[in-house]
Design an enzyme around this catalytic site. Structure first.
Site, PDB file in Angstrom:
ATOM      1  N   LYS A 113      39.517  45.329  46.046  1.00 48.55           N
ATOM      2  CA  LYS A 113      40.452  46.012  45.141  1.00 48.55           C
ATOM      3  C   LYS A 113      41.314  47.014  45.908  1.00 48.55           C
ATOM      4  CE  LYS A 113      39.190  44.446  41.034  1.00 48.55           C
ATOM      5  NZ  LYS A 113      39.590  43.228  40.577  1.00 48.55           N
ATOM      6  N   LYS A 195      36.614  25.433  42.253  1.00 51.82           N
ATOM      7  CA  LYS A 195      36.120  25.374  40.879  1.00 51.82           C
ATOM      8  C   LYS A 195      37.218  25.707  39.876  1.00 51.82           C
ATOM      9  CE  LYS A 195      33.929  29.867  40.759  1.00 51.82           C
ATOM     10  NZ  LYS A 195      32.811  30.660  40.338  1.00 51.82           N
ATOM     11  N   LYS A 198      40.593  30.544  35.823  1.00 47.67           N
ATOM     12  CA  LYS A 198      41.780  30.932  35.062  1.00 47.67           C
ATOM     13  C   LYS A 198      42.880  31.479  35.962  1.00 47.67           C
ATOM     14  CE  LYS A 198      39.397  35.140  33.882  1.00 47.67           C
ATOM     15  NZ  LYS A 198      38.326  35.498  32.978  1.00 47.67           N
TER      16      LYS A 198
END
Ligand code: TRP
Length: 331
Positions: A113, A195, A198
């Site tokens: 982050k 995989k 979203k």
């Protein structure tokens, strides 16, 4: 005998997709009967990135509606929003006194982050694992179903629990990762790249709110190839993925037919995808419609949240009472 306590947090960003459904939701649904489950929407966690206040309510309602439509039963589990349980931030404050700046700074998700958003390195972000530990320890849970990316956070929750116990007396059990059995299907992205997710290729991800035509289009565009060149050839993973999806939503006979055709080298991927698309539409449509219906029904959702918060607070207030006593906060 009392059931083991399970806690899991649901992020309120983005719509559920087939990867979530088959990888996690189905397992959650199975767990409802055998465990004492606490599932919550992690809205406080979401604040670390300062979402638009207008968007919080719709995203919380949407995620609740989608989870219930996918099979979570608010009568069986405690389904609540994190911010409805003030005992969680209270425990978070207590645990913050046992969490060290140095160890928090070393957490890989925190470092990511910092790299991605160097202009928003706030204290909430740094102490994200402490809040997550509070979410879990507030119910003195022993099992937490999380993905690989969250295992380090869980290890920190164990450390905080142990630190509390050694300072104030044995109180919190050590929460462990809940591993789903090997039957859990891993759904890949329809473009064959990793995989289903979203955040990657949304055209290769089937969301539970996709309409029928979108589902058909996405499946028809799924990656295939020229087909097998010899009998019983090992399947490339993107073909295996189509079979896994078919296995999950089509009649067993249908899957067998295509599997035999594959093994005999006369499979027609176009036909296979058409069949899969129709079966997928039939599978997703009722979930999507139920979610849309619930999403509009604010009264019902509010009642569900109230019921969930009551269950969560009953368990949480016991924990806080015990923790305060051990810490000497009982005047
Ligand atoms: N951090 C988790 C995620 O990103 C969500 C979460 C928050 C969670 N609190 C939790 C998961 C407690 C399990 C238990 O997916």
């Amino acid at each position: 005998m009392s059931k083991e306590i399970v806690v899991s947090g649901i992020r309120s960003t983005g719509h559920l997709h087939l990867g979530n459904y088959f990888g996690a939701m189905q397992n959650y649904v199975k767990m409802q009967d055998s465990y004492d489950c606490y599932f919550f929407v992690a809205d406080y966690h979401a604040l670390t990135t300062h979402p638009d206040p207008k968007e919080l309510k719709p995203s919380v309602y949407r995620v609740l509606a989608e989870n219930i439509a996918s099979g979570l039963d608010p009568e069986k589990v405690a389904l609540y929003v994190q911010s409805d349980v003030p005992e969680i931030p209270e425990l978070y404050l207590m645990l913050n006194m046992l969490a060290y700046k140095g160890e928090l700074e070393k957490v890989p998700t925190f470092k990511d982050k910092v790299r991605q958003h160097p202009d928003n390195v706030n204290a909430g972000l740094l102490t994200y694992p402490v809040l997550m530990a509070a979410d879990i320890l507030i119910h003195r849970a022993v099992k937490v179903p999380v993905g690989k990316d969250q295992e380090q956070h869980l290890e920190m929750a164990r450390n905080f629990a142990n630190r509390f116990n050694s300072r104030y007396g044995e109180f919190f059990p050590e929460p462990q990762v809940f591993r789903f059995n090997d039957e859990t299907v891993k759904i890949m992205s329809l473009d064959g790249n990793g995989k289903m997710s979203k955040s990657e290729n949304v055209n290769a991800t089937i969301f539970l709110n996709d309409d029928d035509d979108t589902i058909r289009k996405k499946i028809m565009k799924a990656k295939t190839d020229q087909g097998p060149t010899e009998a019983n050839m090992v399947m490339p993973d993107y073909i295996q993925n189509l079979f896994a999806l078919m296995n999950a939503v089509s009649n067993p006979g249908v899957t067998d037919t295509f599997r035999k055709a594959y093994n005999n080298c006369n499979v027609r991927y176009g036909d296979m995808k058409k069949q899969l698309a129709e079966d997928m539409v039939a599978f997703v449509a009722p979930i999507r419609e139920r979610a849309a219906e619930l999403n509009k029904d604010e009264d019902t959702l509010r009642k569900i949240l109230k019921m969930g918060a009551d269950k969560a607070r009953a368990s949480s207030s016991e924990t806080i009472k015990g923790a305060r006593k051990l810490m000497g906060i009982n005047y």
